[in-house]
Design an enzyme around this catalytic site. Structure first.
Site, PDB file in Angstrom:
ATOM      1  N   GLU A 192       0.848  -1.204   0.000  1.00 38.26           N
ATOM      2  CA  GLU A 192       0.000   0.000   0.000  1.00 38.26           C
ATOM      3  C   GLU A 192       0.877   1.245   0.000  1.00 38.26           C
ATOM      4  OE1 GLU A 192      -2.821  -0.296   3.231  1.00 38.26           O
ATOM      5  OE2 GLU A 192      -3.648  -2.181   2.460  1.00 38.26           O
ATOM      6  N   HIS A 202      -7.877   1.402   1.565  1.00 40.14           N
ATOM      7  CA  HIS A 202      -7.811   0.961   2.972  1.00 40.14           C
ATOM      8  C   HIS A 202      -8.609   1.915   3.878  1.00 40.14           C
ATOM      9  CE1 HIS A 202      -5.209  -1.442   6.027  1.00 40.14           C
ATOM     10  NE2 HIS A 202      -6.414  -1.168   6.522  1.00 40.14           N
TER      11      HIS A 202
END
Ligand SMILES: NC(=O)c1ccc[n+]([C@@H]2O[C@H](COP(=O)([O-])OP(=O)(O)OC[C@H]3O[C@@H](n4cnc5c(N)ncnc54)[C@H](O)[C@@H]3O)[C@@H](O)[C@H]2O)c1
Ligand SMILES: O=C(O)CC[C@@H](O)C(=O)O
Length: 411
Positions: A269, A292
């Protein structure tokens, strides 16, 4: 509240990843003023420099507190994970360094569950594809491939806090809920346990993942598991990016075997909002991609800020470790007339008697004593009525006991 022997104005709090400002307010209201706040996670080299100065650090899911990073954190007293997951922290290394780690186990549970339900409906109706087509000026008004949620089978993998909430909300829509968990779990509502992961994958119209990141859950959904899912079934992953083989998922989506997916978490990420997001799922119309944000509602973040900061403040002011995820849990009373000493040690036989020998030898009466242990360490809190200098001498004597990890005079 008694004055800590280590003045609050000298205690440094490092908050990373844009944790809610409610955390800053909570620390300030408790008298802590040295608060360093960063919107992003820090690169490892900078993190090591900043954490070396910190007594408390607050992170979310991005910051990796490895053994190497914790090794630089010589002053660190405790870690706050301002989220549910704690896989980003080397919990064993933290424990052996005498550092309790706290999190917020329920504050964003409902936020994740609501998003998952919304995504289940959108995926069953093939809305991601229709939305993408409309944005390109297309118009394909058709019921083909679109289904109601009512009477469809929702398969929940990991029937914990989030999984059970998802199940209850799904039943409100008339879905039939089955679940798989490694632990025996009380089935809520009309949910039924499946005969195993494969059974769940073969029966569910929508599969949603709610397991933590552990060695067992790493890549638990790969090409074989995807192949077992029903033709056209959909997958939701709002757990951790390591749980799904993302390339295998991309291939199954391309082939049409998997009808759609909603993915909130990724193997890699971006560090922060200015960094690029790269994934094999980018550009696929039948995939809902979110950065997220499963737990990112203002309500949840506000509550998490207060909850985790309060746990850190309580540990700092009083020594309580209640709800620490890697540490013996002690909920301690106030002892207004005493001084409080903390002793964290390796859990080896005879430690308590060595500690008590010191007080007996020094002729110091113990007002209260609290011991909690786990397999690795012991945490002893001793309340004594002595002068400040005497408390410091007792602390030095405690620190000299072999196997001691950490000692403090709290107040
Ligand atoms: N996307 C987000 O923003 C977001 C937000 C919150 C939590 N999460 C993730 O969701 C995870 C679950 O959260 P929770 O609060 O429900 O946790 P939880 O601990 O309450 O539930 C996890 C469940 O998974 C089960 N489990 C563990 N290993 C398993 C395995 N190998 N197979 C099947 N079941 C297994 C456990 O027994 C437990 O019942 C967290 O660990 C976190 O990683 C993501
Ligand atoms: O806020 C985050 O970074 C993590 C959110 C979520 O994954 C959690 O573990 O609570």
């Amino acid at each position: 509240m008694k004055k800590t022997s280590f003045p609050k104005q000298d205690i440094r709090v490092l908050l990373l990843e844009g944790v809610s400002r409610s955390a800053v307010e909570t620390f300030k209201a408790a008298g802590y003023s040295q608060i360093e706040y960063h919107e992003k996670s820090l690169p490892e080299a900078e993190l090591k420099l900043r954490i070396a100065e910190a007594h408390f650090v607050g992170i979310r899911s991005r910051t990796q507190l490895t053994a190497a990073v914790l090794g630089e954190a010589k002053r660190l007293l405790a870690v706050g994970c301002f989220c549910i997951g704690t896989n980003q922290v080397d919990l064993a290394a933290a424990e052996l360094a005498g550092i309790p780690v706290f999190n917020a186990p329920y504050s964003n549970t409902r936020s994740v569950a609501e998003l998952v339900i919304a995504e289940a409906i959108l995926l069953l109706r093939r809305i991601p594809q229709k939305n993408a087509e409309c944005h390109r000026g297309g118009w394909s008004k058709s019921a083909a491939g679109s289904f109601e949620a009512r009477d469809k089978v929702l398969g929940i993998v990991g029937y914990g806090h989030i999984g059970t909430q998802v199940g209850l909300l799904a039943e409100g829509l008339g879905m039939r809920v089955i679940y798989h968990d490694i632990e025996t779990k009380l089935a809520l509502g009309n949910a039924r346990t499946s005969a195993g992961l494969n059974d769940l994958l073969e029966r569910a119209d929508v599969v949603t993942l709610h397991v933590p990141e552990t060695p067992q859950t790493k890549l638990m959904i790969g090409a074989d598991q995807l192949a077992r899912m029903k033709q056209g079934a959909t997958l939701i992953n709002a757990s951790r990016g390591t749980v799904v083989d993302i390339d295998a998922l991309a291939a199954a989506l391309r082939s049409g075997h998997i009808g759609g997916a909603a993915v909130d978490v990724f193997p890699v990420e971006p560090k922060g909002n200015d960094d690029a997001f790269v994934s094999p799922l980018v550009g696929m119309d039948n995939v809902i991609l979110t950065p997220h944000v499963g737990g990112s509602t203002l309500e949840a973040q506000d509550n998490i800020g207060i909850e985790v900061a309060s746990k850190l403040v309580r540990y700092s002011d009083n020594g309580s470790t209640l709800s620490a995820v890697n540490f013996p849990e002690a909920s301690l009373p106030e002892h207004p007339t005493s001084r409080r000493l903390l002793h964290i040690h390796r859990n080896v036989p005879g430690m308590l008697s060595r500690i008590n020998d010191i007080f007996s030898r020094e002729n110091v009466n113990i007002d209260g004593q609290y011991l909690q242990t786990d397999a690795n360490i012991g945490y002893v809190v001793i309340d004594v009525s002595v002068a400040e200098e005497r408390a410091a001498e007792l602390k030095d004597a405690l620190a000299a006991i072999p196997g001691t990890l950490r000692t403090r005079v709290l107040y």
